[in-house]
Design a protein around this motif. Structure first.
Motif, mmCIF file in Angstrom:
data_model
loop_
_atom_site.group_PDB
_atom_site.id
_atom_site.type_symbol
_atom_site.label_atom_id
_atom_site.label_comp_id
_atom_site.label_asym_id
_atom_site.label_seq_id
_atom_site.Cartn_x
_atom_site.Cartn_y
_atom_site.Cartn_z
ATOM 1 N N SER A 21 70.919 40.160 32.620
ATOM 2 C CA SER A 21 71.742 41.277 33.067
ATOM 3 C C SER A 21 73.207 41.077 32.745
ATOM 4 C CB SER A 21 71.570 41.472 34.567
ATOM 5 O OG SER A 21 70.237 41.852 34.867
ATOM 6 N N ALA A 22 73.856 42.205 32.463
ATOM 7 C CA ALA A 22 75.295 42.218 32.228
ATOM 8 C C ALA A 22 75.834 43.489 32.895
ATOM 9 C CB ALA A 22 75.590 42.189 30.728
ATOM 10 N N SER A 23 76.982 43.941 32.483
ATOM 11 C CA SER A 23 77.550 45.153 33.058
ATOM 12 C C SER A 23 78.331 45.905 31.990
ATOM 13 C CB SER A 23 78.444 44.816 34.251
ATOM 14 O OG SER A 23 79.511 43.978 33.829
ATOM 15 N N GLY A 24 78.681 47.133 32.317
ATOM 16 C CA GLY A 24 79.530 47.901 31.419
ATOM 17 C C GLY A 24 78.894 48.253 30.095
ATOM 18 N N GLY A 25 77.547 48.320 30.075
ATOM 19 C CA GLY A 25 76.880 48.662 28.822
ATOM 20 C C GLY A 25 77.022 47.581 27.776
ATOM 21 N N TYR A 26 77.089 46.348 28.252
ATOM 22 C CA TYR A 26 77.356 45.216 27.371
ATOM 23 C C TYR A 26 76.415 45.183 26.181
ATOM 24 C CZ TYR A 26 78.324 40.312 26.146
ATOM 25 O OH TYR A 26 78.685 39.153 25.493
ATOM 26 N N PHE A 27 75.131 45.400 26.441
ATOM 27 C CA PHE A 27 74.147 45.270 25.367
ATOM 28 C C PHE A 27 74.123 46.477 24.445
ATOM 29 C CE2 PHE A 27 73.026 41.327 26.916
ATOM 30 C CZ PHE A 27 72.656 41.370 28.250
ATOM 31 N N ASN A 28 74.871 47.505 24.767
ATOM 32 C CA ASN A 28 75.061 48.611 23.826
ATOM 33 C C ASN A 28 76.235 48.336 22.892
ATOM 34 O OD1 ASN A 28 72.945 50.145 24.784
ATOM 35 N ND2 ASN A 28 74.210 51.239 26.266
ATOM 36 N N THR A 29 77.019 47.331 23.244
ATOM 37 C CA THR A 29 78.216 47.005 22.478
ATOM 38 C C THR A 29 77.981 45.841 21.529
ATOM 39 O OG1 THR A 29 79.603 47.760 24.301
ATOM 40 C CG2 THR A 29 80.647 46.338 22.656
ATOM 41 N N TYR A 30 77.229 44.868 22.012
ATOM 42 C CA TYR A 30 77.039 43.638 21.240
ATOM 43 C C TYR A 30 75.580 43.444 20.865
ATOM 44 C CZ TYR A 30 81.653 42.603 23.108
ATOM 45 O OH TYR A 30 82.979 42.660 23.444
ATOM 46 N N ASN A 31 75.365 42.856 19.722
ATOM 47 C CA ASN A 31 74.025 42.405 19.378
ATOM 48 C C ASN A 31 73.671 41.254 20.304
ATOM 49 O OD1 ASN A 31 74.141 44.211 17.237
ATOM 50 N ND2 ASN A 31 74.874 42.631 15.821
ATOM 51 N N VAL A 32 72.437 41.198 20.726
ATOM 52 C CA VAL A 32 72.029 40.177 21.688
ATOM 53 C C VAL A 32 70.721 39.549 21.253
ATOM 54 C CG1 VAL A 32 70.807 41.813 23.177
ATOM 55 C CG2 VAL A 32 71.704 39.684 24.128
ATOM 56 N N ALA A 33 70.582 38.305 21.590
ATOM 57 C CA ALA A 33 69.372 37.577 21.223
ATOM 58 C C ALA A 33 68.883 36.751 22.389
ATOM 59 C CB ALA A 33 69.636 36.666 20.022
ATOM 60 N N TRP A 34 67.621 36.454 22.342
ATOM 61 C CA TRP A 34 67.027 35.426 23.196
ATOM 62 C C TRP A 34 66.896 34.165 22.357
ATOM 63 C CZ3 TRP A 34 66.222 35.508 28.313
ATOM 64 C CH2 TRP A 34 66.241 36.754 28.971
ATOM 65 N N TYR A 35 67.289 33.078 22.956
ATOM 66 C CA TYR A 35 67.197 31.770 22.333
ATOM 67 C C TYR A 35 66.345 30.875 23.222
ATOM 68 C CZ TYR A 35 71.531 33.407 20.090
ATOM 69 O OH TYR A 35 72.484 34.139 19.411
ATOM 70 N N ARG A 36 65.775 29.861 22.642
ATOM 71 C CA ARG A 36 65.080 28.873 23.460
ATOM 72 C C ARG A 36 65.373 27.479 22.926
ATOM 73 N NH1 ARG A 36 58.869 30.068 21.654
ATOM 74 N NH2 ARG A 36 58.992 29.114 19.562
ATOM 75 N N GLN A 37 65.329 26.551 23.858
ATOM 76 C CA GLN A 37 65.497 25.147 23.511
ATOM 77 C C GLN A 37 64.333 24.370 24.081
ATOM 78 O OE1 GLN A 37 69.287 23.391 24.566
ATOM 79 N NE2 GLN A 37 69.030 21.817 22.998
ATOM 80 N N ALA A 38 63.497 23.897 23.199
ATOM 81 C CA ALA A 38 62.362 23.084 23.607
ATOM 82 C C ALA A 38 62.833 21.649 23.835
ATOM 83 C CB ALA A 38 61.284 23.129 22.532
ATOM 84 N N PRO A 39 62.099 20.901 24.625
ATOM 85 C CA PRO A 39 62.491 19.512 24.881
ATOM 86 C C PRO A 39 62.685 18.721 23.590
ATOM 87 C CG PRO A 39 60.722 20.165 26.356
ATOM 88 C CD PRO A 39 60.888 21.287 25.373
ATOM 89 N N GLY A 40 63.848 18.108 23.451
ATOM 90 C CA GLY A 40 64.126 17.275 22.290
ATOM 91 C C GLY A 40 64.424 18.026 21.017
ATOM 92 N N LYS A 41 64.584 19.340 21.100
ATOM 93 C CA LYS A 41 64.822 20.133 19.895
ATOM 94 C C LYS A 41 66.112 20.931 20.010
ATOM 95 C CE LYS A 41 59.985 20.596 18.505
ATOM 96 N NZ LYS A 41 58.917 21.550 18.095
ATOM 97 N N GLU A 42 66.586 21.429 18.887
ATOM 98 C CA GLU A 42 67.764 22.268 18.863
ATOM 99 C C GLU A 42 67.423 23.657 19.421
ATOM 100 O OE1 GLU A 42 70.166 19.433 17.620
ATOM 101 O OE2 GLU A 42 70.917 21.495 17.685
ATOM 102 N N ARG A 43 68.441 24.309 19.928
ATOM 103 C CA ARG A 43 68.259 25.691 20.382
ATOM 104 C C ARG A 43 68.005 26.578 19.173
ATOM 105 N NH1 ARG A 43 72.058 26.554 24.916
ATOM 106 N NH2 ARG A 43 73.604 26.003 23.338
ATOM 107 N N GLU A 44 67.079 27.503 19.317
ATOM 108 C CA GLU A 44 66.739 28.392 18.213
ATOM 109 C C GLU A 44 66.642 29.824 18.718
ATOM 110 O OE1 GLU A 44 62.876 27.309 16.688
ATOM 111 O OE2 GLU A 44 61.885 27.645 18.614
ATOM 112 N N MET A 45 66.929 30.742 17.817
ATOM 113 C CA MET A 45 66.800 32.151 18.152
ATOM 114 C C MET A 45 65.328 32.539 18.076
ATOM 115 S SD MET A 45 66.239 35.400 16.824
ATOM 116 C CE MET A 45 66.618 35.364 15.075
ATOM 117 N N VAL A 46 64.826 33.248 19.060
ATOM 118 C CA VAL A 46 63.446 33.721 19.017
ATOM 119 C C VAL A 46 63.349 35.223 18.849
ATOM 120 C CG1 VAL A 46 62.501 31.770 20.298
ATOM 121 C CG2 VAL A 46 63.249 33.780 21.542
ATOM 122 N N ALA A 47 64.362 35.960 19.302
ATOM 123 C CA ALA A 47 64.327 37.414 19.156
ATOM 124 C C ALA A 47 65.752 37.943 19.220
ATOM 125 C CB ALA A 47 63.485 38.063 20.247
#
Length: 113
Positions: A21-47
């Motif tokens: 969640s954000a406010s002010g229509g944040y996700f209409n203004t900026y591109n947004v992604a979900w990232y994940r970081q698995a144990p022992g691995k670098e953070r990666e974009m998933v969507a």
């Protein structure tokens, strides 16, 4: 910071829906992604969603879906067909990532085999 929620412990094959969640229509203004970081691995974009177009990491294609609500204040990640390789801490943030970005605590997703 954007705060993700909705994680948990699920068996393989299960589903979860993450929210951010954000406010002010944040996700209409900026591109947004979900990232994940698995144990022992670098953070990666998933969507990522940009101008209503979504893209996915190959490993989650067809199983995960990113979406935003009409207000642009919440972004979701619907995850189905979860497997142990999906285990990790999930974060939402702007896309593309930059070194100056700050990260929230994320939400833990654990998939048991």
């Amino acid at each position: 910071q954007l705060q993700a929620s909705g994680g948990g412990l699920v068996p393989a094959g299960g589903s979860l829906r993450l929210s951010c969640s954000a406010s002010g229509g944040y996700f209409n203004t900026y591109n947004v992604a979900w990232y994940r970081q698995a144990p022992g691995k670098e953070r990666e974009m998933v969507a990522v969603i940009a101008s209503a177009i979504s893209q996915y990491h190959d490993s989650v294609w067809g199983r995960f879906k990113i979406s935003t609500d009409n207000s642009g204040n919440t972004v979701y990640l619907q995850m189905t067909g979860l497997n142990p390789n999906d285990t990790g801490v999930y974060y939402c943030n702007r896309y593309p990532p930059s070194p100056q970005m700050t990260w929230g605590q994320g939400t833990q997703v654990t998939v048991s085999s």
